[in-house]
Write a protein that holds these residues in place. Structure first.
Motif, short mmCIF file in Angstrom:
data_model
loop_
_atom_site.label_atom_id
_atom_site.label_comp_id
_atom_site.label_asym_id
_atom_site.label_seq_id
_atom_site.Cartn_x
_atom_site.Cartn_y
_atom_site.Cartn_z
N SER A 131 2.00 8.63 -3.35
CA SER A 131 1.02 8.64 -2.25
C SER A 131 1.71 8.90 -0.91
CB SER A 131 0.26 7.31 -2.22
OG SER A 131 1.13 6.24 -1.92
N MET A 132 2.92 8.39 -0.74
CA MET A 132 3.66 8.66 0.50
C MET A 132 4.06 10.12 0.60
SD MET A 132 6.06 5.24 0.69
CE MET A 132 6.89 5.73 2.18
N SER A 133 4.35 10.74 -0.54
CA SER A 133 4.78 12.14 -0.53
C SER A 133 3.67 13.09 -0.12
CB SER A 133 5.30 12.53 -1.92
OG SER A 133 4.24 12.59 -2.85
N VAL A 134 2.40 12.67 -0.24
CA VAL A 134 1.30 13.53 0.19
C VAL A 134 0.75 13.10 1.55
CG1 VAL A 134 0.64 14.17 -2.15
CG2 VAL A 134 -0.38 12.13 -1.11
N GLY A 135 1.52 12.29 2.28
CA GLY A 135 1.16 11.98 3.66
C GLY A 135 0.39 10.70 3.86
N MET A 136 0.19 9.89 2.80
CA MET A 136 -0.52 8.62 2.96
C MET A 136 0.41 7.55 3.51
SD MET A 136 -2.83 8.24 -0.46
CE MET A 136 -4.03 9.48 -0.97
N ASN A 137 -0.18 6.60 4.21
CA ASN A 137 0.55 5.44 4.70
C ASN A 137 0.08 4.22 3.89
OD1 ASN A 137 1.60 3.22 6.07
ND2 ASN A 137 1.38 4.18 8.07
N PRO A 138 0.84 3.83 2.84
CA PRO A 138 0.37 2.74 1.96
C PRO A 138 0.08 1.45 2.71
CG PRO A 138 2.24 3.86 0.97
CD PRO A 138 2.10 4.40 2.36
N ARG A 139 0.90 1.11 3.71
CA ARG A 139 0.69 -0.14 4.44
C ARG A 139 -0.65 -0.11 5.19
NH1 ARG A 139 5.38 -1.36 8.26
NH2 ARG A 139 6.51 -1.31 6.28
N ARG A 140 -1.01 1.05 5.72
CA ARG A 140 -2.27 1.16 6.45
C ARG A 140 -3.47 0.95 5.51
NH1 ARG A 140 -2.74 6.57 9.66
NH2 ARG A 140 -0.96 5.57 10.69
#
Length: 335
Positions: free
Chosen positions: A211-220
């Motif tokens: 998910s981080m590799s496609v630009g998502m911010n998991p913490r958000r």
């Protein structure tokens, strides 16, 4: 050359037909106050609806994004106290008190979530448990505001508008209010988890690096689920305060978390209908059997252990697998 049997095409109204069973269930739920003569049983069903709302809220954090929060009673109790204090001391109308309670619970969830979500998953759970225990201690000891063990009383009782009472008793009106709340929260949660944000929740839970590799911010996204869960719990707490007309430190008791964990793991984390069904089963059976609180906690622990061991995906996952097996066998038979 092997010829594969064509896949069965989904009929245009198939999804509507699959959901058609909801209408009779809602109709039965709406007629329940007229079918039951016992106010006790009607009160049990009202408690089940409260737990439905709390369980759906709790699953947003635990089941959808995979963060084990143990602080839901803190947000539930915050909503209860916020609405009760406004209603009892300032005579604020019920809708305004509810909005204030939701805002307080959401702000508290942001204040806890921003630092706590920087921790690892297990440490985050322990941190939220610490905040929940601190909240209970404050409710017990800040006597000038919360009343401590003497509680906050004189909270106005909620009721349907005069034109919609239909001659119902107070218990019947309260049941309808919580039925409306449960349906509204259920629809809102269903729309949320079916949206792009809901799909992002699942992506963060299943594969955080991807998910981080496609630009998502998991913490958000985890913070969004945590705050939404807290706000819904605050909403339920405000309604609960006007339901009981008194708010005590027990509204922040950690036993709420135990009950909700049993409901989630029995119904299936990340599910929907299984959670609702488990909320009714786990809440109604001990009440109807008049099980003592200590025995109830032991039974919940056993159910939780057995459920996690034998049904890791919960009752909804078991039903889903059985339906898939039945469809596969039917397809094989037709081929």
């Amino acid at each position: 050359m092997t010829v594969r049997a064509p896949l069965p095409r989904r009929l245009p109204g198939a999804s509507l037909l699959r959901s058609a069973w909801i209408l009779p269930v809602l109709a039965l739920a709406a007629l329940l106050p007229f079918l039951l003569e016992s106010n006790f049983i009607l009160g049990v069903f009202t408690d089940c609806l409260i737990y439905c709302v709390l369980a759906l809220a709790y699953d947003l954090s635990v089941g959808r994004v995979g963060t084990l929060s143990l602080a839901l009673p803190l947000f539930f109790g915050t909503g209860s106290y916020a609405a009760a204090l406004l209603a009892a001391h300032f005579g604020v109308p019920f809708p305004v008190a509810v909005l204030f309670a939701v805002a307080c619970a959401a702000i508290l969830a942001v204040a806890i979530g921003i630092p706590a979500l920087r921790l690892s998953h297990l440490t985050f759970g322990m941190a939220t448990l610490g905040f929940a225990l601190i909240g209970e201690l404050i409710a017990n000891n800040w006597v000038q505001v919360t009343g401590g063990p003497d509680c906050v009383g004189n909270v106005s009782q909620m009721a349907l508008p005069s034109g919609f009472t239909l001659g119902l008793s107070e218990h019947g009106q309260e049941y309808y209010i919580f039925l409306g709340l449960a349906v509204a929260v259920g629809v809102a949660v269903r729309l949320l988890v079916s949206s792009r944000i809901g799909r992002a929740f699942v992506a963060v839970r299943e594969d955080e690096p991807m998910s981080m590799s496609v630009g998502m911010n998991p913490r958000r996204y985890r913070l969004a689920a945590f705050v939404t869960s807290g706000a819904i719990a605050g909403l339920a707490g405000a309604f609960y305060a006007h339901y009981l007309t008194v708010v005590c430190p027990t509204n922040l008791d950690i036993s709420y978390t135990v009950n909700l964990l049993v409901i989630l793991f029995l119904g299936g984390t990340g599910g929907f209908w299984g959670i609702i069904a488990a909320a009714f089963v786990v809440t109604a059976i001990p009440e109807l059997l008049q099980v003592a609180p200590n025995v109830r906690l032991i039974a919940y622990g056993v159910v939780l252990l057995v459920g996690v061991s034998l049904m890791p995906s919960g009752a909804e996952g078991v039903v889903r697998r059985l339906v898939q097996m039945w469809r596969f066998r039917r397809t094989q038979h037709d081929a």
